[in-house]
Design a protein around this motif. Structure first.
Motif, PDB file in Angstrom:
ATOM      1  N   GLN A   1      38.893  29.171  31.247  1.00 31.49           N
ATOM      2  CA  GLN A   1      39.922  29.955  30.562  1.00 31.49           C
ATOM      3  C   GLN A   1      41.143  29.088  30.238  1.00 31.49           C
ATOM      4  OE1 GLN A   1      38.967  33.337  33.702  1.00 31.49           O
ATOM      5  NE2 GLN A   1      40.224  34.171  32.070  1.00 31.49           N
TER       6      GLN A   1
ATOM      7  N   VAL B   1      45.770  30.573  35.225  1.00 33.17           N
ATOM      8  CA  VAL B   1      45.136  31.704  35.915  1.00 33.17           C
ATOM      9  C   VAL B   1      45.924  32.064  37.171  1.00 33.17           C
ATOM     10  CG1 VAL B   1      43.067  32.463  37.150  1.00 33.17           C
ATOM     11  CG2 VAL B   1      42.851  31.225  34.975  1.00 33.17           C
TER      12      VAL B   1
ATOM     13  N   HIS C   1      48.920  34.021  36.350  1.00 35.94           N
ATOM     14  CA  HIS C   1      48.491  35.375  36.013  1.00 35.94           C
ATOM     15  C   HIS C   1      48.287  36.194  37.288  1.00 35.94           C
ATOM     16  CE1 HIS C   1      47.166  38.046  32.843  1.00 35.94           C
ATOM     17  NE2 HIS C   1      46.054  38.346  33.499  1.00 35.94           N
ATOM     18  N   HIS C   2      47.665  35.592  38.276  1.00 37.06           N
ATOM     19  CA  HIS C   2      47.461  36.277  39.559  1.00 37.06           C
ATOM     20  C   HIS C   2      48.794  36.591  40.233  1.00 37.06           C
ATOM     21  CE1 HIS C   2      43.091  34.596  40.068  1.00 37.06           C
ATOM     22  NE2 HIS C   2      43.153  35.627  39.260  1.00 37.06           N
TER      23      HIS C   2
ATOM     24  N   SER D   1      42.255  38.079  35.941  1.00 34.66           N
ATOM     25  CA  SER D   1      41.885  37.446  34.679  1.00 34.66           C
ATOM     26  C   SER D   1      40.859  38.322  33.970  1.00 34.66           C
ATOM     27  CB  SER D   1      41.294  36.060  34.926  1.00 34.66           C
ATOM     28  OG  SER D   1      40.005  36.169  35.508  1.00 34.66           O
TER      29      SER D   1
ATOM     30  N   ASN E   1      39.703  33.003  23.255  1.00 40.04           N
ATOM     31  CA  ASN E   1      40.487  33.784  24.228  1.00 40.04           C
ATOM     32  C   ASN E   1      40.250  35.287  24.086  1.00 40.04           C
ATOM     33  OD1 ASN E   1      41.881  34.012  21.837  1.00 40.04           O
ATOM     34  ND2 ASN E   1      43.901  33.649  22.727  1.00 40.04           N
TER      35      ASN E   1
ATOM     36  N   ASP F   1      42.026  37.190  26.721  1.00 40.46           N
ATOM     37  CA  ASP F   1      42.321  36.282  27.833  1.00 40.46           C
ATOM     38  C   ASP F   1      43.791  35.899  27.729  1.00 40.46           C
ATOM     39  OD1 ASP F   1      42.546  34.356  29.743  1.00 40.46           O
ATOM     40  OD2 ASP F   1      40.970  33.047  28.952  1.00 40.46           O
TER      41      ASP F   1
ATOM     42  N   THR G   1      45.567  34.233  29.665  1.00 38.21           N
ATOM     43  CA  THR G   1      45.895  32.891  30.158  1.00 38.21           C
ATOM     44  C   THR G   1      45.852  31.844  29.052  1.00 38.21           C
ATOM     45  OG1 THR G   1      43.620  32.257  30.766  1.00 38.21           O
ATOM     46  CG2 THR G   1      44.900  33.504  32.392  1.00 38.21           C
TER      47      THR G   1
END
Length: 520
Positions: free
Chosen positions: A20, A26, A29-30, A36, A75, A94, A96
């Protein structure tokens, strides 16, 4: 001679595509409390059922030996998996990579999502988080030739979105900021949900709004859950992403795979002859007191099967899905705690759209009636309530699925017609009061002069209201065979379970697409 080297290169590119936006992206994002897109798909679908389409869609940078040294994946992730062992198309942005704003391959995959569902006649689920198109890179040189737009012969990509809505169940979740085209896709769904603290839905984001309107605003102020649960843009709120997945799976459980099928009936352990004693006293004898219609719904449908949608939009009306003896049904009713259950402009739109979804996917409708009429007053007039309300009435009377209407208390005026379909099954409770107008309003209109001239206007008004109330009793309509039956409220579930069995022979005739005439 072997193709091992090429296959190994293929596997390398697949591996790079699965990275990604990279580990750091990622991880950020977490840290925002989000999964994700690949984690979303894996957590939503049945275990290990996802089959991705376009695994190496994207772009590779090659070395001198034509091997990929880096890879920028599409993405938008797309494929087919199973939900409760039934095939489902699933995809999403996506975030990310480019904040979900589509790159070239991502856009192609995104556009293909509806085509995939329509081609295979399977439900479509979208996990949305992104801002649609963007302006970036170097501004074009107006002096240089370039190709813009799409060919005139290319099919409009919006058309397939409408086709999908008429063929397969479509559900979408807003799991972060959603703007532009993704926001349009969100509302082009039969069911939509947004997460409580992480999602916003906007036509355009704060930067565009501030530039256009000189109005600084945050994403949450512009399109947070508190805005769009009441605007009707989204149906439901999820406490987190896992709750959003659960709600979509539950929604799909009431739906067929497509309009060419019926939703399978499921085994039911709830006795068909169950009678709930609470129904005997749920309706107050004082017409001015409220009660909780949801208690009635839960007492009638299969235990634990009621799934409400759009609870914070059109507050006087209730819509949701349930089962009666294992049969999927749509349920509508009035909530007398808001506007006495009157149908507002928002409530009318809510009910009309719900009826049309039930018609599209062949779900019988059960309507619990406590309707005082269309909402009145200057606000109601300015919102076009009569127009939206009449549209709902026509949707009801033109509905093609079987209806069962249970009159539990009030049923007045034109708005009352939105609770009955052509050749519907009608039951009444002893608590019913029906007519052209509520007694209070009817007396106020018909005896306006006499009330004004009376020595004690309020006493005269009360006397006339009481006299007319005595003339309205539920036995007259039952004795006149104007309804199918007057029943003990506790008998409602057994009667409806019998009705569900009776209509089984009608349901196969409904299979296929539906059409609607023009409605106001």
């Amino acid at each position: 001679m072997s193709w091992r080297e090429e296959v190994e290169e293929l596997e390398r590119r697949r591996k790079m595509a699965r990275q990604q936006g990279g580990d750091e992206s990622v991880q950020r994002h977490h840290q925002r409390g989000k999964l994700s897109i690949r984690e979303r798909i894996d957590n939503f679908l049945d275990h290990h059922s996802f089959r991705e389409q376009g695994k190496i869609a994207g772009g590779a940078t090659l070395d001198d030996d034509s091997k990929a040294v880096s890879f920028s994946p599409a993405n938008y992730v797309l494929g087919v998996g199973r939900v409760n062992n039934r095939f489902t198309a699933v995809g999403g942005e996506d975030f990310t990579l480019k904040g979900g704003s589509p790159n070239g391959a991502g856009l192609r995959r995104s556009i293909y999502a509806e085509n995939l569902a329509v081609q295979h006649k399977i439900p479509l689920v979208r996990f949305l988080e992104g801002g649609g198109g963007s302006v970036g890179g170097t501004p074009p040189d107006p002096k240089q030739p370039r190709t813009v737009g799409t060919p005139v012969y290319q099919k409009n990509r919006m058309k397939i979105i409408g086709e999908a809505l008429g063929l397969v169940p479509v559900a979408s979740a807003a799991l972060g900021p959603v703007a532009g085209f993704p926001a349009g896709r969100l509302v082009a769904s039969h069911f939509s949900v947004m997460t409580k603290d992480t999602a916003q839905v906007m036509i355009a984001g704060p930067a565009v709004v501030e530039r256009a309107l000189n109005s600084p605003i945050t994403k949450d102020e512009l399109g947070g859950a508190h805005v769009h649960l009441r605007s009707g843009v989204v149906h439901n709120l999820a406490v987190d992403e896992y709750d959003a997945f659960r709600q979509i799976r539950q929604f799909l459980s009431y739906m067929p795979q497509n309009v060419g099928e019926l939703t399978p009936r499921i085994p039911c352990s709830d006795p068909v002859d169950r009678q709930d004693e609470r129904l005997l006293s749920v309706i107050p004898k004082d017409r001015t007191q409220t009660f909780e219609m949801r208690d009635v719904i839960h007492s009638i449908v299969d235990r634990g099967s009621f799934f409400e949608v759009s609870q914070q939009f059109g507050l006087g009306q209730i819509t949701g899905y349930a089962r009666i003896n294992g049969q999927s049904v749509g349920v509508t009713g009035n909530d007398c705690r808001f506007f006495a259950g009157a149908m507002t402009a928002d409530g009318a739109q809510k009910v009309r759209r719900f009826i049309e979804i039930c018609d599209t996917f062949h779900l019988p409708i059960i309507n619990l009636v406590d309707e005082p009429g269309f909402m009145i007053g200057p606000d109601s007039e300015s919102q076009g309530t009569i127009m939206h309300g009449m549209s709902t009435v026509l949707a009801a009377v033109q509905s093609v699925v079987p209806w069962a209407s249970v009159m539990v208390r009030k049923s007045y005026g034109v708005a009352g017609a939105a609770h009955y379909s052509d050749q519907g099954y009608v039951l009444t409770w002893p608590s019913v009061d029906a007519g052209a107008l509520p007694i209070e309003g009817g007396v106020a209109v018909a005896f306006r002069r006499q009330i004004a001239e009376a020595d004690d206007p309020e006493a005269f008004r009360k006397k006339m209201e009481d006299e007319f109330a005595k003339g309205r009793n539920p036995y007259i309509s039952a004795e006149s065979f104007a309804v199918h039956d007057l029943i003990d409220p506790r008998e409602t579930r057994p009667y409806l379970c019998d009705w569900v069995e009776l209509i089984q022979s009608q349901l196969p005739d409904l299979i296929g697409p539906v059409g609607f005439t023009y409605r106001p």
